[in-house]
Design a protein around this motif. Structure first.
Motif, PDB file in Angstrom:
ATOM      1  N   PRO A   1       0.848  -1.561  -0.219  1.00 25.07           N
ATOM      2  CA  PRO A   1       0.175  -0.194  -0.106  1.00 25.07           C
ATOM      3  C   PRO A   1       1.124   1.232  -0.006  1.00 25.07           C
ATOM      4  CG  PRO A   1       0.030  -0.739   1.847  1.00 25.07           C
ATOM      5  CD  PRO A   1       0.354  -1.586   1.446  1.00 25.07           C
ATOM      6  N   SER A   2      -0.003   1.928  -0.564  1.00 27.39           N
ATOM      7  CA  SER A   2       0.921   3.489  -0.681  1.00 27.39           C
ATOM      8  C   SER A   2      -0.594   4.504  -0.229  1.00 27.39           C
ATOM      9  CB  SER A   2       1.359   3.613  -1.717  1.00 27.39           C
ATOM     10  OG  SER A   2       2.570   4.803  -2.186  1.00 27.39           O
ATOM     11  N   SER A   3       0.426   6.068  -0.257  1.00 25.19           N
ATOM     12  CA  SER A   3      -0.276   6.761   0.218  1.00 25.19           C
ATOM     13  C   SER A   3       0.146   8.113  -0.450  1.00 25.19           C
ATOM     14  CB  SER A   3      -0.292   7.048   1.702  1.00 25.19           C
ATOM     15  OG  SER A   3       0.638   7.512   1.956  1.00 25.19           O
ATOM     16  N   HIS A   4      -0.477   9.461  -0.841  1.00 26.80           N
ATOM     17  CA  HIS A   4      -0.036  10.565  -1.292  1.00 26.80           C
ATOM     18  C   HIS A   4       1.040  11.358  -0.583  1.00 26.80           C
ATOM     19  CE1 HIS A   4      -4.382  11.762  -3.205  1.00 26.80           C
ATOM     20  NE2 HIS A   4      -3.146   9.983  -4.317  1.00 26.80           N
ATOM     21  N   ALA A   5       1.419  10.944   0.645  1.00 30.17           N
ATOM     22  CA  ALA A   5       2.469  11.404   1.357  1.00 30.17           C
ATOM     23  C   ALA A   5       3.350  10.729   1.350  1.00 30.17           C
ATOM     24  CB  ALA A   5       1.650  11.204   2.758  1.00 30.17           C
ATOM     25  N   ALA A   6       2.736   8.908   1.631  1.00 25.60           N
ATOM     26  CA  ALA A   6       4.501   8.882   1.498  1.00 25.60           C
ATOM     27  C   ALA A   6       5.681   9.187   0.048  1.00 25.60           C
ATOM     28  CB  ALA A   6       3.978   6.450   1.196  1.00 25.60           C
TER      29      ALA A   6
ATOM     30  N   GLY B   1       1.059  17.732   0.105  1.00 29.10           N
ATOM     31  CA  GLY B   1      -0.129  17.713  -0.332  1.00 29.10           C
ATOM     32  C   GLY B   1      -0.184  18.335  -1.795  1.00 29.10           C
ATOM     33  N   SER B   2       0.246  18.368  -2.238  1.00 29.77           N
ATOM     34  CA  SER B   2       0.993  18.252  -3.799  1.00 29.77           C
ATOM     35  C   SER B   2       0.274  17.334  -4.180  1.00 29.77           C
ATOM     36  CB  SER B   2       1.913  18.518  -4.105  1.00 29.77           C
ATOM     37  OG  SER B   2       2.865  17.453  -3.651  1.00 29.77           O
ATOM     38  N   VAL B   3       0.438  16.176  -4.383  1.00 25.29           N
ATOM     39  CA  VAL B   3      -0.642  15.130  -4.914  1.00 25.29           C
ATOM     40  C   VAL B   3      -1.277  14.992  -4.748  1.00 25.29           C
ATOM     41  CG1 VAL B   3      -0.215  12.486  -4.714  1.00 25.29           C
ATOM     42  CG2 VAL B   3       1.957  13.482  -4.646  1.00 25.29           C
ATOM     43  N   SER B   4      -2.170  15.229  -3.180  1.00 26.51           N
ATOM     44  CA  SER B   4      -3.492  15.442  -3.550  1.00 26.51           C
ATOM     45  C   SER B   4      -4.411  16.147  -4.255  1.00 26.51           C
ATOM     46  CB  SER B   4      -4.249  15.844  -1.634  1.00 26.51           C
ATOM     47  OG  SER B   4      -3.201  14.532  -0.747  1.00 26.51           O
ATOM     48  N   ILE B   5      -3.488  17.645  -4.045  1.00 25.34           N
ATOM     49  CA  ILE B   5      -3.920  18.875  -5.263  1.00 25.34           C
ATOM     50  C   ILE B   5      -4.035  17.862  -6.685  1.00 25.34           C
ATOM     51  CG2 ILE B   5      -3.213  21.226  -5.884  1.00 25.34           C
ATOM     52  CD1 ILE B   5      -2.982  21.819  -3.573  1.00 25.34           C
TER      53      ILE B   5
END
Length: 972
Positions: A328-333, A343-347
């Protein structure tokens, strides 16, 4: 690379750049060479027969352009810049919820330094990325082949220096905090389409003149927004990305290692593509090469399908065995690993969703992808490729660079919704936000956008405005306003690997924990209650949970109620489980074996047989074997290895831990086994001889602490009976103690205690020595250290507790306050730091000696000040006729007892009081004769008449016997 090969497509652009260079630099110089070289790079990449599609990592604009181009071109072969050995895993993406990361893992390495182990390479994939669009198109379209052409995971570590990809090396990166940012662990990230200038001065210049705070905001403002709309067609997109990649490449610093690695990767990829084209006979016009813009503008000789051949040799892989899986990965990772702003990947994910609605482009998604709707349409075979135009696309850069920026109209509804949502989120997190703050955020966002030459506020402008208007000077809760904006814009989406894509070990864990009835694949903490009495099948779940607690990070399986010790098992347990949150760790366990028992056995062996393993470590492995695996085979093997490790040790650093674990194992085997194993008996014998040998050296060694020496003595004294029964000689211990001559006060007191235990020093002599210490004013300042030694001696010699209490009491009673108060803090700190575990024994003994009531303290006399009586002093003989008066005073009770026993003779009233034993001698004359023969009296019975007192029969029959007995009683 220019000259005869360059085309006339960009002649106008070259002329304009030459004029600009002459104007700004005052004549031809290096600036002109850089500008014209960038145009040459773009021209060369555009004219390549095999279409190159430059991308940026997790860029919505790249993903949108990719989806458009795939539907238009319908290529038959897609070459993707990704480690070639990761190809078999891509089909498992449909069983996962994005974002996830493709991982290559190597625990046992061969060909790399051992301190690098374990090796891990990850390639994160999100839905808003061009790579995922290419993968989904290739896997779900019949007749399309997906070929990974980048270096293998083994070559990543062959070519790269260790730590090159560490996020802390990224200048200006804002690292997020939290467990989500650590989902990738210490893995090296594969940078697909990494576009970030490596020239620090260039990046600083771009940020300053772009009026932005970090690189992610600059990219969003000046690349994503212009290329993400419908105004930028495919050719414009490609040429702009080629230009950016060439710019960053030509202005990269002179890091020879990094440049060499980049060029080797490009040679590697083009070599693999030419090999595939030659092997399959595919027409380059039917192919699409997806790579980072930095590598698209390559200048190596091997560039292109007609590039140089035979000039680059791919080195063979090492003997390291690689294992592959999805984690599993995440935007923060992703942000933490690749140095992006928080927050750039979430945006980017939010912008991707908005772009799809605005442009009505249909993206590619894998069939059955978790979190997406199922498509009712069947897969359609790839259509024939669109015939290529006779000439390459014309110059689109000139028009794009001259075009004024597109000023998007202010979307007041969207901005107003953001302002209301952030105020609502701030209230929930403890901020005193109001409607006025929402209005202020709205107006400030527009103001900041105007100051930065933007007609429409970006999410970054809105974030700055929210921080300014709401956060003010303090953060009342756990999250600040910047983090709240990130969550509101989409949050830190965390991926999940589906059950079908898990390794066998992870699936086995989920299957064995199924009786708990919990959804363990979900993130978060779940409470599990196990009652093994009513549900015996939960005992197997308990075993799995205890092994998970031993193998996985803290918090994955945390016991709330219940414990597991040697010889003890709980009948009820309560657990806090977060297996879904630590899914990456569970998956990496699957790389080490196919079951938890196998992985645990491997780790126990690795811990026990490691080069730095001590005797305590090996005994800990033996204890864990008995706790979790319940097997004698491995326990006996590791116990035998502990003998060799103990015999090879030349220090006493681990003596306390060895003592504790040896006692626990010995107690377990004595209570649960019919006989002690052979290795534990040999361990006691070896340890007895080993510590006897090291004891004199340890008393003199300054590095050996008093606790370690006390542990040695504790092993010798507590294991002495078993060691002597196994053939050890006690004289060895006596000689070792006799050879000890410590200089440290603590060890001196410890030696005195050992001598008392061996009998070479009496308690009275020990008390005299303690009194002498208090009488010597030069020794009084060091008296607390002597007391510390005595307290440590309670471990090997617990019978000295009363002497230690006496020594402390004498110090408090005899020393004046001027002497006592200065070293009192030293005494407290010494006892707390060095003998905290032994203090309860001392306190319990003091509670037994001292009075329990305050009013009794004044009349209390310490036991050591009471007059001593000789143990051989004659004790008064108690009256054997006690209770006769009670019987005569209450004859009714005696009558009732006689009636109960069936005696009806009645009361006898002799004339003279009879002595006890007379009736017994008269009733059994044989016993009297035997005593007479034993004493050598051969006289006969004397005639007597009438009643006689007790013993009269013996006196009258054997007068000599009576005399001998009287003499014997007198002497005793």
């Amino acid at each position: 690379m220019s000259g005869p090969q360059e085309s006339t497509s960009f002649a106008a652009l070259r002329g304009q750049l030459q004029e600009a260079a002459a104007t700004f630099a005052g004549g031809p110089d290096a600036l002109e060479g850089i500008l014209l070289g960038m145009v040459d790079d773009v021209d060369r990449a555009v004219r390549e027969p095999l279409e190159i599609f430059p991308v940026c990592h997790h860029s919505p604009a790249s993903a949108l352009a990719m989806a458009r181009r795939l539907r238009e071109k319908q290529p038959k072969v897609v070459y993707l810049e990704l480690c070639e050995d990761m190809a078999p895993l891509l089909t498992e993406l449909r069983n996962c919820r994005l974002p996830v990361a493709v991982q290559a893992f190597a625990g046992d390495i061969d060909g790399f330094p051992q301190e690098w182990a374990p090796l891990s390479v990850v390639a994160p994939i999100t839905e808003a990325s061009a790579e995922y669009q290419a993968i989904a198109y290739a896997l779900d379209t019949p007749g399309v082949e997906l070929v990974l052409v980048d270096r293998s995971s083994d070559h990543v570590f062959q070519w790269d220096s260790r730590g090159e990809h560490a996020p802390e090396d990224r200048a200006g990166a804002e690292q997020p905090e939290g467990t989500e940012a650590a989902l990738h662990g210490e893995a090296v990230g594969v940078e697909i389409g990494d576009l970030r200038p490596r020239f620090a001065e260039l990046e600083e210049h771009l940020l300053r003149h772009g009026k932005v705070r970090h690189w992610s905001e600059w990219w969003h403002q000046y690349v994503e927004v212009p290329l993400g709309g419908s105004a930028a067609d495919h050719d414009t997109y490609r040429q702009v990305m080629f230009l950016i990649g060439s710019l960053f490449r030509r202005l990269a610093p002179g890091d020879g290692t990094r440049v060499r690695v980049d060029e080797d990767r490009e040679r590697y990829m083009w070599t693999r593509m030419r090999e595939h084209l030659a092997a399959t006979g595919t027409d380059p016009e039917d192919c699409l090469y997806v790579c980072g813009a930095f590598h698209a503008a390559s200048r190596v000789e091997e560039f292109g399908v007609h590039g140089a051949s035979g000039t680059f040799t791919i080195s063979p892989r090492t003997a390291t065995t690689w294992q592959y899986g999805l984690i599993p990965s995440s935007h923060a990772a992703i942000e933490a690993q690749f140095g992006l702003a928080a927050g750039s990947v979430s945006i980017a994910a939010t912008e991707w969703a908005k772009s799809l609605k605005r442009t009505r482009v249909k993206p590619y998604r894998l069939d059955g992808q978790a979190g997406t709707r199922k498509s009712a349409k069947k897969a359609v075979a790839a259509a024939p490729a669109v015939p290529a135009p006779p000439a390459a696309a014309g110059d689109r850069l000139s028009g794009f660079l001259r075009r004024p920026p597109v000023l998007d109209a202010l979307d007041e509804a969207e901005l107003l919704g953001w302002s209301v949502d952030i105020v609502r989120a701030a209230r929930r997190n403890g901020y005193l936000a109001s409607t006025a703050d929402a209005i202020a955020v709205f107006e400030t966002s527009i103001l900041l956008a105007g100051m930065r030459d933007r007609a429409k506020p970006t999410p970054y402008d809105f974030q700055d405005a929210a921080v300014t208007c709401i956060e003010k000077d303090s953060v009342p809760g756990r999250r600040d306003v910047r983090r709240l904006v990130d969550i509101m814009m989409g949050g830190d989406r965390i991926g999940q690997v589906g059950y079908e894509a898990l390794p066998p070990l992870a699936r086995d864990v989920y299957d064995r924990l199924e009786p708990l009835g919990l959804k363990l694949q979900q993130r978060g903490v779940q409470r599990a209650l196990l009652d093994m009495t009513s549900r015996p099948e939960l005992e197997a779940c308990s075993d799995v949970l205890w092994m998970l607690r031993r193998l996985m990070p803290h918090g994955a399986a945390r016991p709330i109620m219940g414990e597991r010790r040697l010889g003890e098992r709980s009948i009820q347990e309560s657990w806090d489980l977060a297996v879904g949150t630590h899914q990456r760790a569970l998956i990496e366990l699957g790389y080490e074996g196919v079951s938890l028992e196998q992985v645990l056995e491997q780790r126990l062996r690795r811990d026990a047989y490691g080069p730095q393993a001590t005797t305590a470590d090996v005994l800990a492995a033996v204890e864990d074997t008995l706790l979790y695996l319940r097997g004698r085979r491995l326990a006996d093997e590791l116990g035998t290895h502990a003998l060799r490790v103990l015999a090879a040790e030349r220090s006493v650093d681990g003596a306390p831990e060895v003592l504790r674990r040896a006692r626990a194992l010995l107690a377990y085997y004595r209570t649960h086994e019919p006989a002690l194993p052979g290795w534990i008996e040999s361990f006691v014998k070896t340890g007895y001889a080993h510590y006897c040998t090291l004891l004199p050296t340890a008393f003199r060694d300054e590095d050996a602490t008093v606790g370690q020496v006390a542990a040695m003595l504790g092993f010798l004294f507590s294991m002495e009976s078993l060691a002597l029964s196994l053939g050890c000689d006690r004289a060895q211990l006596e000689l070792a103690v006799a050879q000890c001559h410590p200089e440290d006060p603590e060890k001196t007191a410890l030696l005195w205690a050992a001598q008392v235990q061996l009998g070479t020093l009496s308690r009275s002599e020990l008390r005299s020595r303690c009194a002498a210490l208090l009488d010597n004013p030069l020794v009084v300042p060091a008296y607390p250290r002597y007391l510390s030694g005595f307290v440590h001696a309670l471990g090997p010699v617990p019978g000295l507790a009363d002497v230690v209490v006496e020594a402390v009491s004498n110090a408090f009673g005899r020393l004046p306050d001027a002497v006592l108060l200065p070293w009192l803090p030293l005494l407290i700190t010494t006892l707390r730091s060095g003998a905290a575990d032994l203090a309860p024994l001392l306190i319990r003994e003091a509670g037994r000696i001292f009075p329990g009531r305050l009013e009794a303290l004044d009349a209390w006399v310490p036991p050591w000040r009471m007059p001593q009586t000789s143990p051989s002093a004659a004790k008064p003989v108690a009256d054997v006729r006690r209770g006769v008066a009670l019987l005569t005073a209450h004859p009714a009770a005696c009558d009732a007892m006689a009636e109960l026993l069936g005696c009806d003779d009645g009361w006898a009233r002799p004339e003279a009081p009879a002595r006890p034993g007379a009736a017994l001698l008269a009733a059994h004359p044989g016993a009297c004769d035997a005593v007479a023969v034993l004493l050598g009296c051969d006289g006969g019975w004397a005639a007597a008449s009438g009643p006689s007192p007790a013993g009269a029969a013996l006196t009258t029959r054997h007068p000599a016997t009576a005399g001998a007995l009287e003499s014997l009683l007198a002497t005793t």
